[in-house]
Write a protein that holds these residues in place. Sequence first.
Motif, mmCIF file in Angstrom:
data_model
loop_
_atom_site.group_PDB
_atom_site.id
_atom_site.type_symbol
_atom_site.label_atom_id
_atom_site.label_comp_id
_atom_site.label_asym_id
_atom_site.label_seq_id
_atom_site.Cartn_x
_atom_site.Cartn_y
_atom_site.Cartn_z
ATOM 1 N N PHE A 1 18.267 4.305 -3.664
ATOM 2 C CA PHE A 1 18.303 3.964 -2.244
ATOM 3 C C PHE A 1 19.277 2.804 -2.040
ATOM 4 C CE2 PHE A 1 14.458 6.366 -2.522
ATOM 5 C CZ PHE A 1 14.354 7.013 -1.296
ATOM 6 N N ALA A 2 20.196 2.984 -1.067
ATOM 7 C CA ALA A 2 21.082 1.902 -0.650
ATOM 8 C C ALA A 2 20.314 0.984 0.290
ATOM 9 C CB ALA A 2 22.312 2.479 0.037
ATOM 10 N N VAL A 3 20.356 -0.318 0.021
ATOM 11 C CA VAL A 3 19.536 -1.277 0.776
ATOM 12 C C VAL A 3 20.341 -2.540 1.055
ATOM 13 C CG1 VAL A 3 17.405 -0.444 -0.284
ATOM 14 C CG2 VAL A 3 18.621 -2.375 -1.321
ATOM 15 N N ARG A 4 19.777 -3.387 1.885
ATOM 16 C CA ARG A 4 20.230 -4.767 2.037
ATOM 17 C C ARG A 4 19.413 -5.599 1.043
ATOM 18 N NH1 ARG A 4 21.560 -6.097 7.748
ATOM 19 N NH2 ARG A 4 20.007 -7.747 7.535
ATOM 20 N N SER A 5 20.084 -6.270 0.125
ATOM 21 C CA SER A 5 19.344 -6.986 -0.931
ATOM 22 C C SER A 5 18.360 -8.002 -0.355
ATOM 23 C CB SER A 5 20.322 -7.682 -1.883
ATOM 24 O OG SER A 5 21.138 -8.595 -1.178
ATOM 25 N N LEU B 1 10.339 0.123 3.265
ATOM 26 C CA LEU B 1 11.486 0.227 4.158
ATOM 27 C C LEU B 1 11.499 1.596 4.823
ATOM 28 C CD1 LEU B 1 14.246 -1.256 1.795
ATOM 29 C CD2 LEU B 1 12.910 -2.497 3.508
ATOM 30 N N ALA B 2 12.096 1.660 5.985
ATOM 31 C CA ALA B 2 12.247 2.944 6.676
ATOM 32 C C ALA B 2 13.454 3.685 6.101
ATOM 33 C CB ALA B 2 12.451 2.713 8.167
ATOM 34 N N ILE B 3 13.300 4.992 5.870
ATOM 35 C CA ILE B 3 14.411 5.803 5.355
ATOM 36 C C ILE B 3 15.258 6.266 6.538
ATOM 37 C CG2 ILE B 3 15.057 7.890 4.104
ATOM 38 C CD1 ILE B 3 12.494 7.640 2.503
ATOM 39 N N ALA B 4 16.516 5.813 6.578
ATOM 40 C CA ALA B 4 17.396 6.090 7.716
ATOM 41 C C ALA B 4 18.220 7.359 7.525
ATOM 42 C CB ALA B 4 18.334 4.906 7.936
ATOM 43 N N GLY B 5 18.217 7.929 6.337
ATOM 44 C CA GLY B 5 19.014 9.134 6.109
ATOM 45 C C GLY B 5 19.285 9.339 4.625
ATOM 46 N N THR B 6 20.132 10.313 4.329
ATOM 47 C CA THR B 6 20.476 10.669 2.953
ATOM 48 C C THR B 6 21.988 10.832 2.852
ATOM 49 O OG1 THR B 6 18.369 11.798 2.574
ATOM 50 C CG2 THR B 6 20.204 12.399 1.125
ATOM 51 N N LEU B 7 22.548 10.339 1.743
ATOM 52 C CA LEU B 7 23.979 10.500 1.461
ATOM 53 C C LEU B 7 24.160 11.164 0.110
ATOM 54 C CD1 LEU B 7 25.720 7.173 2.574
ATOM 55 C CD2 LEU B 7 26.172 9.474 3.426
ATOM 56 N N ALA B 8 24.848 12.306 0.086
ATOM 57 C CA ALA B 8 25.161 12.997 -1.163
ATOM 58 C C ALA B 8 26.592 12.658 -1.583
ATOM 59 C CB ALA B 8 25.015 14.503 -0.975
ATOM 60 N N THR C 1 11.344 3.095 -7.026
ATOM 61 C CA THR C 1 10.954 3.414 -5.638
ATOM 62 C C THR C 1 9.907 4.508 -5.622
ATOM 63 O OG1 THR C 1 12.652 5.119 -5.358
ATOM 64 C CG2 THR C 1 13.309 2.863 -4.877
ATOM 65 N N GLU C 2 9.219 4.609 -4.464
ATOM 66 C CA GLU C 2 8.275 5.715 -4.250
ATOM 67 C C GLU C 2 8.306 6.061 -2.763
ATOM 68 O OE1 GLU C 2 3.528 6.869 -4.758
ATOM 69 O OE2 GLU C 2 4.350 5.041 -5.712
ATOM 70 N N ALA C 3 8.830 7.256 -2.461
ATOM 71 C CA ALA C 3 8.928 7.699 -1.068
ATOM 72 C C ALA C 3 7.578 8.190 -0.577
ATOM 73 C CB ALA C 3 9.971 8.805 -0.940
ATOM 74 N N ALA C 4 7.322 7.969 0.694
ATOM 75 C CA ALA C 4 6.081 8.455 1.313
ATOM 76 C C ALA C 4 6.107 9.975 1.385
ATOM 77 C CB ALA C 4 5.942 7.865 2.711
ATOM 78 N N PRO C 5 4.941 10.631 1.453
ATOM 79 C CA PRO C 5 4.899 12.093 1.508
ATOM 80 C C PRO C 5 5.690 12.671 2.677
ATOM 81 C CG PRO C 5 2.723 11.216 1.009
ATOM 82 C CD PRO C 5 3.581 10.046 1.335
ATOM 83 N N ASP C 6 5.730 11.954 3.806
ATOM 84 C CA ASP C 6 6.480 12.482 4.954
ATOM 85 C C ASP C 6 7.961 12.090 4.912
ATOM 86 O OD1 ASP C 6 6.382 9.792 5.484
ATOM 87 O OD2 ASP C 6 5.400 9.988 7.447
ATOM 88 N N ASP C 7 8.371 11.376 3.860
ATOM 89 C CA ASP C 7 9.766 10.973 3.652
ATOM 90 C C ASP C 7 10.272 10.041 4.750
ATOM 91 O OD1 ASP C 7 11.584 11.233 1.560
ATOM 92 O OD2 ASP C 7 12.889 12.582 2.697
ATOM 93 N N ALA C 8 9.376 9.373 5.425
ATOM 94 C CA ALA C 8 9.789 8.457 6.498
ATOM 95 C C ALA C 8 10.020 7.043 5.971
ATOM 96 C CB ALA C 8 8.748 8.432 7.595
ATOM 97 N N THR C 9 9.317 6.680 4.893
ATOM 98 C CA THR C 9 9.439 5.333 4.338
ATOM 99 C C THR C 9 9.538 5.416 2.816
ATOM 100 O OG1 THR C 9 7.043 5.044 4.188
ATOM 101 C CG2 THR C 9 8.128 4.290 6.230
ATOM 102 N N VAL C 10 9.967 4.293 2.232
ATOM 103 C CA VAL C 10 10.042 4.196 0.778
ATOM 104 C C VAL C 10 9.533 2.822 0.375
ATOM 105 C CG1 VAL C 10 12.454 3.418 0.817
ATOM 106 C CG2 VAL C 10 11.501 4.401 -1.273
ATOM 107 N N MET C 11 8.719 2.791 -0.680
ATOM 108 C CA MET C 11 8.248 1.529 -1.227
ATOM 109 C C MET C 11 9.176 1.150 -2.385
ATOM 110 S SD MET C 11 6.527 -0.214 -3.805
ATOM 111 C CE MET C 11 5.575 0.999 -4.712
#
Length: 401
Positions: free
Chosen positions: A54-58, A68-75, A111-121
Amino acid sequence: MIPLNEAQERVLAGCQVLDEAVVPIGRARGLVTAETVAAPEMVPPFDNTAMDGFAVRSADVADAPVTLAIAGTLAAGSAPHVTVGPGQAVRIMTGAVIPPGADAVVMVELTEAAPDDATVMVSESVPVGNHIRRAGEDLVVGQTVFEPGEVLTPGHLGVLASLGRYQVRVYRRARVGVMSTGDELVEGPEPLGAGQIRDSNRHTLLALLAEAGCEPVDLGRIPDDEEAIATGIRTGVDTCDALLTSGGVSMGDYDYVKKVLNEIGDMSWMQVAIKPAKPLAFGRVEGIPVFGLPGNPVSSMVSFELFARPGLRKMMGHPADGWHRPPVAGRMAEPLRRRADGKTHFARVRVDYADGRYRVRSAGGQGSHQLSAMAAADALAVLPDGDGLDTGDDVSLLILR
């Protein structure tokens, strides 16, 4: 007899560097650069991630664990279409562009994404620049990548491809013809007649040429006929950059190869203070180097290693320190005897590496006709004139494999 280094100098003096050529990188492995290669673009061309994650702000993960909220995906291969804002993360695949707003990457294992893929821990904090490969980190525009005289390995070719360079200027690969002569030689599996032997030298030399980076040309087996041999030699020098023959180079020999070469070429017939491979012929026919190697199978191979291979490498633009195999130090694991005869001997040996040095043992029979021991050898042991070496003695080696 003449010293080994004098014979080698004569050969090298008669071998001139071949023309330059521009070749596709798919045919350039082992060739030598004839130009300076500079980077026309950055490598990598953009900031990208070295990890899936996951790309983040340190600053957002400084007090991890955080969600954090997952804002999208980049391949990899896609343009960055999403920005990382405060409290957000973007799922990112290895090689993908770092999206605006992000200054670090957290690898997926932390990391661990939520089941609905809306957030990531995110379980751990990461510093600025974590797992980011910066644009130009490997090469910057205008940087010298390779100088002239560089031997192109698979790694070099990968670098060229990464720069969009699919052709490169090099010194040409030498086309080298190999011919066998003699009515006694037999090709193929048919039974041998009285006095006949199988033609092994031609096949051995063709393989040695390929291994040395040359383009081997099989000129075939030619009968003991002066006109046929002259035609074969002229065909070789007309179509090749160099020519190899084997046999008929001893002082007492008189055969058609020797007669023809004396008539149409400028040849030196040498007796070199080495064993095996004492007799050597070298010269030029119509400007083309001709190597006359001994006929005994082991002598032919050792002569190739000591004389033909260095000359051909010079022709293909290799730097002077790469013409000869570099000697390396070893230690005898068993005695290796010889007779004092005024010559340097090149013994066929097997080596293994232990305790920081090569341990050396005989590869078998040392006769110049005993090709099986040469096939079993990893190296040639250089034995100075005298009675040989004892267990524990230091020895200089030419590693063959």
